[in-house]
Design a protein around this motif. Sequence first.
Motif, PDB file in Angstrom:
ATOM      1  N   GLU A  22       0.831  -1.210   0.000  1.00 40.43           N
ATOM      2  CA  GLU A  22       0.000   0.000   0.000  1.00 40.43           C
ATOM      3  C   GLU A  22       0.865   1.259   0.000  1.00 40.43           C
ATOM      4  O   GLU A  22       0.558   2.249  -0.655  1.00 40.43           O
ATOM      5  CB  GLU A  22      -0.895   0.005   1.246  1.00 40.43           C
ATOM      6  N   LYS A  23       1.966   1.194   0.721  1.00 39.38           N
ATOM      7  CA  LYS A  23       2.873   2.341   0.786  1.00 39.38           C
ATOM      8  C   LYS A  23       3.444   2.641  -0.590  1.00 39.38           C
ATOM      9  O   LYS A  23       3.541   3.802  -1.008  1.00 39.38           O
ATOM     10  CB  LYS A  23       3.985   2.027   1.787  1.00 39.38           C
ATOM     11  N   GLU A  24       3.812   1.559  -1.348  1.00 42.06           N
ATOM     12  CA  GLU A  24       4.366   1.747  -2.701  1.00 42.06           C
ATOM     13  C   GLU A  24       3.329   2.412  -3.609  1.00 42.06           C
ATOM     14  O   GLU A  24       3.651   3.340  -4.349  1.00 42.06           O
ATOM     15  CB  GLU A  24       4.776   0.375  -3.284  1.00 42.06           C
ATOM     16  N   SER A  25       2.064   1.905  -3.508  1.00 40.99           N
ATOM     17  CA  SER A  25       1.022   2.493  -4.360  1.00 40.99           C
ATOM     18  C   SER A  25       0.791   3.960  -3.989  1.00 40.99           C
ATOM     19  O   SER A  25       0.623   4.810  -4.858  1.00 40.99           O
ATOM     20  CB  SER A  25      -0.285   1.715  -4.202  1.00 40.99           C
ATOM     21  N   LEU A  26       0.810   4.261  -2.689  1.00 43.29           N
ATOM     22  CA  LEU A  26       0.650   5.656  -2.266  1.00 43.29           C
ATOM     23  C   LEU A  26       1.804   6.527  -2.750  1.00 43.29           C
ATOM     24  O   LEU A  26       1.624   7.690  -3.133  1.00 43.29           O
ATOM     25  CB  LEU A  26       0.572   5.729  -0.745  1.00 43.29           C
ATOM     26  N   LYS A  27       3.030   5.958  -2.764  1.00 43.53           N
ATOM     27  CA  LYS A  27       4.192   6.697  -3.275  1.00 43.53           C
ATOM     28  C   LYS A  27       4.001   7.054  -4.741  1.00 43.53           C
ATOM     29  O   LYS A  27       4.268   8.176  -5.180  1.00 43.53           O
ATOM     30  CB  LYS A  27       5.453   5.851  -3.106  1.00 43.53           C
ATOM     31  N   GLN A  28       3.525   6.046  -5.530  1.00 42.23           N
ATOM     32  CA  GLN A  28       3.286   6.297  -6.950  1.00 42.23           C
ATOM     33  C   GLN A  28       2.249   7.397  -7.118  1.00 42.23           C
ATOM     34  O   GLN A  28       2.412   8.302  -7.935  1.00 42.23           O
ATOM     35  CB  GLN A  28       2.794   4.998  -7.609  1.00 42.23           C
ATOM     36  N   HIS A  29       1.162   7.289  -6.307  1.00 42.11           N
ATOM     37  CA  HIS A  29       0.115   8.311  -6.394  1.00 42.11           C
ATOM     38  C   HIS A  29       0.670   9.689  -6.028  1.00 42.11           C
ATOM     39  O   HIS A  29       0.351  10.693  -6.661  1.00 42.11           O
ATOM     40  CB  HIS A  29      -1.011   7.934  -5.421  1.00 42.11           C
ATOM     41  N   LEU A  30       1.555   9.709  -5.033  1.00 38.88           N
ATOM     42  CA  LEU A  30       2.162  10.969  -4.605  1.00 38.88           C
ATOM     43  C   LEU A  30       3.055  11.550  -5.689  1.00 38.88           C
ATOM     44  O   LEU A  30       3.060  12.757  -5.950  1.00 38.88           O
ATOM     45  CB  LEU A  30       2.986  10.712  -3.329  1.00 38.88           C
ATOM     46  N   SER A  71       2.552  15.024  -7.456  1.00 40.93           N
ATOM     47  CA  SER A  71       3.612  16.051  -7.408  1.00 40.93           C
ATOM     48  C   SER A  71       3.926  16.563  -8.812  1.00 40.93           C
ATOM     49  O   SER A  71       4.192  17.755  -9.013  1.00 40.93           O
ATOM     50  CB  SER A  71       4.875  15.470  -6.749  1.00 40.93           C
ATOM     51  N   SER A  72       3.851  15.655  -9.804  1.00 40.11           N
ATOM     52  CA  SER A  72       4.091  16.096 -11.190  1.00 40.11           C
ATOM     53  C   SER A  72       2.994  17.058 -11.637  1.00 40.11           C
ATOM     54  O   SER A  72       3.258  18.083 -12.260  1.00 40.11           O
ATOM     55  CB  SER A  72       4.152  14.883 -12.123  1.00 40.11           C
ATOM     56  N   THR A  73       1.730  16.722 -11.268  1.00 47.29           N
ATOM     57  CA  THR A  73       0.619  17.636 -11.617  1.00 47.29           C
ATOM     58  C   THR A  73       0.793  18.978 -10.903  1.00 47.29           C
ATOM     59  O   THR A  73       0.520  20.029 -11.471  1.00 47.29           O
ATOM     60  CB  THR A  73      -0.731  17.012 -11.229  1.00 47.29           C
ATOM     61  N   VAL A  74       1.257  18.923  -9.674  1.00 51.33           N
ATOM     62  CA  VAL A  74       1.501  20.178  -8.924  1.00 51.33           C
ATOM     63  C   VAL A  74       2.568  21.025  -9.626  1.00 51.33           C
ATOM     64  O   VAL A  74       2.443  22.248  -9.755  1.00 51.33           O
ATOM     65  CB  VAL A  74       1.932  19.858  -7.471  1.00 51.33           C
ATOM     66  N   ALA A  75       3.629  20.360 -10.125  1.00 48.98           N
ATOM     67  CA  ALA A  75       4.703  21.080 -10.836  1.00 48.98           C
ATOM     68  C   ALA A  75       4.142  21.756 -12.090  1.00 48.98           C
ATOM     69  O   ALA A  75       4.453  22.919 -12.392  1.00 48.98           O
ATOM     70  CB  ALA A  75       5.827  20.105 -11.210  1.00 48.98           C
ATOM     71  N   ILE A  76       3.292  21.003 -12.826  1.00 48.27           N
ATOM     72  CA  ILE A  76       2.683  21.556 -14.047  1.00 48.27           C
ATOM     73  C   ILE A  76       1.841  22.772 -13.692  1.00 48.27           C
ATOM     74  O   ILE A  76       1.913  23.818 -14.360  1.00 48.27           O
ATOM     75  CB  ILE A  76       1.831  20.467 -14.748  1.00 48.27           C
ATOM     76  N   LEU A  77       1.047  22.628 -12.620  1.00 51.65           N
ATOM     77  CA  LEU A  77       0.183  23.742 -12.201  1.00 51.65           C
ATOM     78  C   LEU A  77       1.011  24.948 -11.780  1.00 51.65           C
ATOM     79  O   LEU A  77       0.648  26.096 -12.047  1.00 51.65           O
ATOM     80  CB  LEU A  77      -0.705  23.307 -11.047  1.00 51.65           C
ATOM     81  N   GLN A  78       2.137  24.694 -11.125  1.00 52.31           N
ATOM     82  CA  GLN A  78       3.001  25.815 -10.716  1.00 52.31           C
ATOM     83  C   GLN A  78       3.569  26.528 -11.944  1.00 52.31           C
ATOM     84  O   GLN A  78       3.671  27.759 -11.977  1.00 52.31           O
ATOM     85  CB  GLN A  78       4.125  25.286  -9.837  1.00 52.31           C
ATOM     86  N   ASP A  79       3.960  25.763 -12.966  1.00 50.80           N
ATOM     87  CA  ASP A  79       4.439  26.384 -14.218  1.00 50.80           C
ATOM     88  C   ASP A  79       3.365  27.273 -14.815  1.00 50.80           C
ATOM     89  O   ASP A  79       3.626  28.419 -15.217  1.00 50.80           O
ATOM     90  CB  ASP A  79       4.837  25.293 -15.230  1.00 50.80           C
ATOM     91  N   GLU A  80       2.131  26.726 -14.867  1.00 47.40           N
ATOM     92  CA  GLU A  80       1.033  27.525 -15.434  1.00 47.40           C
ATOM     93  C   GLU A  80       0.804  28.781 -14.594  1.00 47.40           C
ATOM     94  O   GLU A  80       0.544  29.851 -15.130  1.00 47.40           O
ATOM     95  CB  GLU A  80      -0.238  26.677 -15.444  1.00 47.40           C
TER      96      GLU A  80
END
Length: 931
Positions: A843-851, A855-864
Amino acid sequence: IQKLCDRVASSTLLDDRRDAVRALKSLSKKYRLEVGIQAMEHLIHVLQTDRSDSEIIGYALDTLYNVISNDLEEEEQEENSAKQVDDLGSQFTEIFIKQQENVTLLLTLVEEFDFHVRWPGVKLLTSLLKQQGPQVQQIILVSPMGVSRLMDLLADSREVIRNDGVLLLQQLTKSNAAIQKIVAFENAFERLLDIITEEGNSDGGIVVEDCLLLLQNLLKNNNSNQNFFKEGSYIQRMKPWFEVGDDNCGWSAQKVTNLHLMLQLVRVLVSPTNPPGATSSCQKAMFHCGLLQQLCTILMATGVPADILTETINTVSEVIRGCQTNQDYFASVNAPSNPPRPAIVVLLMSMVNERQPFVLRCAVLYCFQCFLYKNQKGQGEIVSTLLPSTIDATGNSVSAGQLLCGGLFSTDSLSNWCAAVALAHALQENATLKEQLLRVQLATSIGNPPVSLLQQCTNILSQGSKVQTRVGLLMLLCTWLSNCSIAVTHFLHNPANVPFLTGQIAENLGEEEQLVQGLCALLLGISIYYNDNSLENYRKEKLKQLIEKRIGRENFIEKLGFISKHELYSRAAQKPQPSFSSPDHMMFDHEFTKLVKELEGVISKAIYKSSEEDKKEEEVKKTLEQHDNIVTHYKKVIREQDQELEELKQRINTLTSQNEQLQATVTQQVSQIQQHKDQYNLLKVQLGKDTQHHNSHGDTCQMNGIQTEEVSKLKEELEEWKNKHELLQGQLKEKDSVIEKLNSSQLEMRTTEQSSQTSKLGGLEHSNELQKELEMLRSQIQLQSVEISKLQMENQQLQVMNTTADPMLGDSGATAATSSELEGRLEQEIKELKSQVKALSEEKESLKQHLDSSSSTVAILQDEKSKLQREVAESKKEQDDLLVLLADQDQKISALKIKLKDLGVPVEDEDDTESGDQGDEDEDGDEEEQD
């Protein structure tokens, strides 16, 4: 009126305005319409502007009250014009509240302490709420501290204002849950209960009635306030209301009204329509504080008015409904008769007595139903009074079962119906009692054999009694046969029953008989649906064929539908309490309506099903039963395993604690043994024995720190000392004999005169020496005996320690076995924990992937976001540039305007005219200087 309005509007002197408003007040009662139309606006203006003068404000409020209120007019107007009066009051109210500021102004005036302002303000606001309640409630609700200001009226020391404040809050809290909650949380319960106590509880006047009505408004259908009332321990404060004396004659009408409202207030808290959890907690609180006991006292008291007794029965019913503790207490209540009878029996006697009032009989039936609701213990007690083994042969006391049977077969149709419904409630959802009731035998007449209760019910049905009686008996039979295959078999075993039912259903009768036809169809449908095919002539398939031939399926379903379409059925389905306008309307019971809803659709499907479908359904039922049995079996196994696990865990805990204790005792024993060993070695050194060889040899065969060879050695030494002791004793005896001989010879020498002095002296010296030797030997023997006793003591101690060491070793072996079992269990638990850890890591691994993805979506949003910020900065720069350009243009325009003015062209802008004026003044100044 017009002149007075002009004076109010235009007079500068306050006295003139006050006189004009006083005159308007005197005219407002008789000429309500004219004063309302012409003066309302002026009166509102007075309220706004003349706040400093309480007298004129009081007159203005009184005038508005006379215009808006219908109270005075209703006394004078006839019935045909009452509607017109209502319209007039509501129209004026609508005009007044159109401006919400008027209501807010009225709220501020109500805060004034001056009696001449506060009292008319309260009356006017009450009248507004009567006329346009919801609109005025909404205005008060949104105004700051609106409700809180009105709550202060209850604390007013002047009773007139306080009492009118209660009436105002009554109107304010009608059908508005939000205001009800605010009023409750403003400590209304405490204040109202204090007022009721001050006024004398049920002996109080109309003020108590008003307070009780307000409490009902606050609590009825308001779960939040009910919970607050219970948690605030206000239920306990209701108990003194119901304290009645021995002499209950001559109650005033006001006391009866007050007690009636008090009982209704108790019912509001335990109403069946409330959430079950809230009702249950209130019922428990009423039992624990003694309120239920107090109500039962009123129930059994003499001289209580009939309507209060009826309402008390209804209240007790709802206090005990579905609450096992309260039902058990009610079963134990006895009437104060000689001999004492149970309260239930006394009430049932009233129910089957046709001379009692109809309302009282309905209340008793409701009480009996509530007593049996979800009370299998109570149901069993009632049915047991009908069974042959428990019937009192002497006939001294009448039982509940005998009363019900008496009512069931009496000539009064209402008693028949009530007894049938009461008996049906004793069987409700209880298959065991349905089977037991089949054993009941009735002696119908002398000389004839006894008849079963089931048979007697069907016999009365076939005799064509009143509709009410037949409906009651059919309801009883439907309840009895539903979900009880054995009862269905007994019913079908009588060959007359099925032809009677088919004959009733097939006939075309009037509207009154349609209800009976519908119930007969339901009973026949139950006989099919719950049939176990044990009777060959009345199997499911044969009964369906019979319906098809004699009635027709469609006709059967139509007749079955008569029940739920009946008006009295829909009334009974609304609430549990049997409330009927007249005895003729007493047809359906609330619980029976639930049964009809449950069975109507099922029976319709069962009638249309083929034999193959029936077989399949039976197979499905069997498989479902098997599955259920398997599930219940596994549930039982799991439950047992859980219990075993708990027991094993407890045993493990006890064993571990015992193990720890044993280990502690072992270590303690080892240390004690070591101490004894050291002491023993010290003794050996003192005795001068060389035990070095024995110690080195004893190390190899040591048993819990005790050496076996040392024990044997000690025994040998002990034997040696014993031998020495015996030898010394022998020597001592020999010496004693020698001394005795010497003494005797000495006596002989004294008697003889021929002995010489020298020989006497020699004999004395010899005897002295012998005595010295004797004393030395005695001292040696004493020392040796002390040493022997010491060694014997040590030997006994060592033997005791040796014997205690052997079971210790056995215990350590047992603890080793239990510890091995514990280790095995611990290994299993560790394995389970490892599997859980593995699952958690996944479960921790799956949560890491989700995180990572987030985080990538957050980076994209910060660029925008940064892009947007850059665009905003660029647009700001453009705006600044435009502002600079505009400023330049403004300067240019002003310069051009100045030039145009110099040239004599007129400019219309204000700024330009001002600058033009300034220019003219400059020119005039120049001319003067030239002059």
